[in-house]
Design an enzyme around this catalytic site. Structure first.
Site, short mmCIF file in Angstrom:
data_model
loop_
_atom_site.label_atom_id
_atom_site.label_comp_id
_atom_site.label_asym_id
_atom_site.label_seq_id
_atom_site.Cartn_x
_atom_site.Cartn_y
_atom_site.Cartn_z
CB VAL A 310 27.84 52.49 76.19
CG1 VAL A 310 26.63 52.97 75.41
CG2 VAL A 310 28.80 53.65 76.43
CB SER A 316 30.80 56.79 82.12
OG SER A 316 31.95 55.98 81.99
CG HIS A 318 35.52 54.29 81.75
ND1 HIS A 318 36.73 53.62 81.84
CD2 HIS A 318 34.61 53.36 81.35
CE1 HIS A 318 36.57 52.35 81.48
NE2 HIS A 318 35.28 52.17 81.18
CG ASP A 325 36.99 49.08 80.29
OD1 ASP A 325 36.38 48.92 81.36
OD2 ASP A 325 36.53 49.70 79.31
CD GLU A 374 30.92 47.10 80.46
OE1 GLU A 374 31.76 47.60 81.25
OE2 GLU A 374 30.25 47.79 79.68
CG HIS A 377 34.12 48.48 84.12
ND1 HIS A 377 34.49 49.62 83.46
CD2 HIS A 377 33.66 48.88 85.33
CE1 HIS A 377 34.25 50.67 84.23
NE2 HIS A 377 33.75 50.23 85.38
#
Length: 410
Positions: A310, A316, A318, A325, A374, A377
């Site tokens: 993370v 991030s 995001h 995701d 990931e 992602h």
């Protein structure tokens, strides 16, 4: 007959008076021209200074100098700080250099400008010229170089052609030339050589030695990671929900920026037509939400494992509104365990670039990205950039290093 003769003499007399007046006018004009000529002759330098834009007081300061010094000043464009140069230095031949340097470095005191230029042009310029530097090339150096940089170039014998290809890259430092050359031998890329030396943490296996705040967070290609951080207050202004792509039942953050969402909807429709069913599992997360996720991972895993799974708050993707995701309907319904084992994943991995997305974190690239595998992602960067990354097998980090696409930083 008598009348005509009288008129003849009258006309002759009038012409004579006219000629006399014309002669007087000519004399007056000549006298005035002589007076003006004499005035111009004795004030020629002042007039030229006035034409260049110098004020009357500046003209007086300049005209207090010797004739040769006045001629030297007149040979250059107007110097806005001429009073300072006259007050601070008797080396009139450097006045234009003082002004050029001050124009490049207006944050300096004029006294520092004079001392710097006197030092540079007395002690370093001749040696640079001996290495083949032209005057224009020296001025290119002086946009960023100080005396220690010039000495470094001289001591190591670097010519302008040696450094030119590195100089325009953000983060260039004259005294890192040896490191640049070593990296260039491996990569054959000048931009990569400068950037990895200036920002080594772009490759996550290197330590983060400095932290910068990104000042252009709306750019689609910004590199966000530990070291290149988003401000905690940043929220994209164009976040939208999808009216097309389904959202996983437990997803509470399904928004993306408008262009990214439009591209995802196009990708979803094309995948759906082939029998693949994509679902949004997580998209935009605020700084606060990322902090909560980060804390949860560190409570669940050891520090090393958590750090690889993370991103830190502010680091991030995001938070950019460009990272998403994905999962599949088969995972949502329990038919498959993880997205990385689905046909949807394989299709996205091979085709997402056509819609402007890249698979951001792959297992064999974890030493570069700093994040473990990931498969879910994906990051929106635009079709052109995504295609370049896909065709070269790069990560976003490598794309930035090879192309010089570095965030604007503070």
């Amino acid at each position: 007959m008598f009348s005509r003769k009288r008129n003849y003499y009258s006309s002759y007399s009038s012409r004579g008076r006219s000629n006399n007046r014309l002669d007087k006018i000519i004399i007056v004009v000549v006298v005035v021209a002589l007076v003006i000529g004499i005035a111009v002759w004795f004030n020629f330098s002042r007039i030229r200074l006035m034409i260049k834009g110098y004020s009357f007081s500046q003209q007086n300061d300049i005209l207090s100098l010797s004739n040769d010094d006045v001629k030297e000043i007149l040979s250059h464009d107007k110097m806005d700080n001429i009073e300072d140069w006259i007050e601070l230095s008797e080396t009139v031949t450097y006045y234009d250099e003082y002004q050029q340097y001050y124009n490049l470095h207006s944050e300096l005191e004029t006294s520092d400008v004079v001392s710097n230029i006197d030092n540079i042009f007395t002690n370093y310029y001749p040696k640079l010229a001996a290495l083949g530097y032209s005057e224009d090339q020296v001025w290119d150096l002086l946009e960023t170089a100080d005396a220690s940089d010039l000495q470094y170039l001289i001591s190591n014998g670097y010519t302008y052609s040696d450094i030119q290809s590195y100089m325009d890259v953000q983060g260039f430092d004259f005294q890192n030339m040896k490191e640049y050359e070593e990296v260039y031998e491996e990569t054959q890329n000048y931009t990569y050589a400068v950037l990895i030396t200036a920002y080594p943490f772009i490759i996550s296996s290197n330590d983060v030695d400095a932290v910068y705040t990104i000042t252009n967070p709306d750019d689609y290609t910004i590199l966000v990671k530990d070291g290149f951080m988003l401000d905690s207050t940043y929220v994209p202004e164009d976040l939208v929900d999808s009216t097309v792509v389904p959202v996983a039942p437990d997803c509470e953050n399904s928004q993306l920026r408008a262009d990214a969402m439009a591209a995802l909807e196009e990708m979803y429709n094309d995948a759906s037509a082939l029998g693949y069913n994509l679902v949004i599992n997580s998209a935009y997360r605020s700084y606060v939400e990322q902090q909560e996720t980060y804390d949860a991972y560190f409570a669940k895993y050891d520090e090393v494992t958590a750090a690889s799974l993370v991103a830190k708050p502010g680091a991030s993707e995001h938070q950019t509104g460009l990272g998403v995701d994905l999962t599949s309907q088969s995972v949502v319904s329990g038919e498959r365990l993880v997205f990385g084992d689905t046909d949807e994943y394989q299709w996205c991995k091979e085709n997402s670039y056509k819609y402007g997305f890249i698979l951001r974190y792959e297992e064999d690239k974890a030493d570069i990205t700093g994040i473990g595998k990931e498969p879910w992602h994906f990051r929106y960067v635009g079709v052109d950039v995504a295609t370049t990354i896909y065709e070269n097998g790069w990560t976003l980090e490598e794309y930035c290093l090879y192309t010089g696409t570095i965030p604007e930083l503070s």
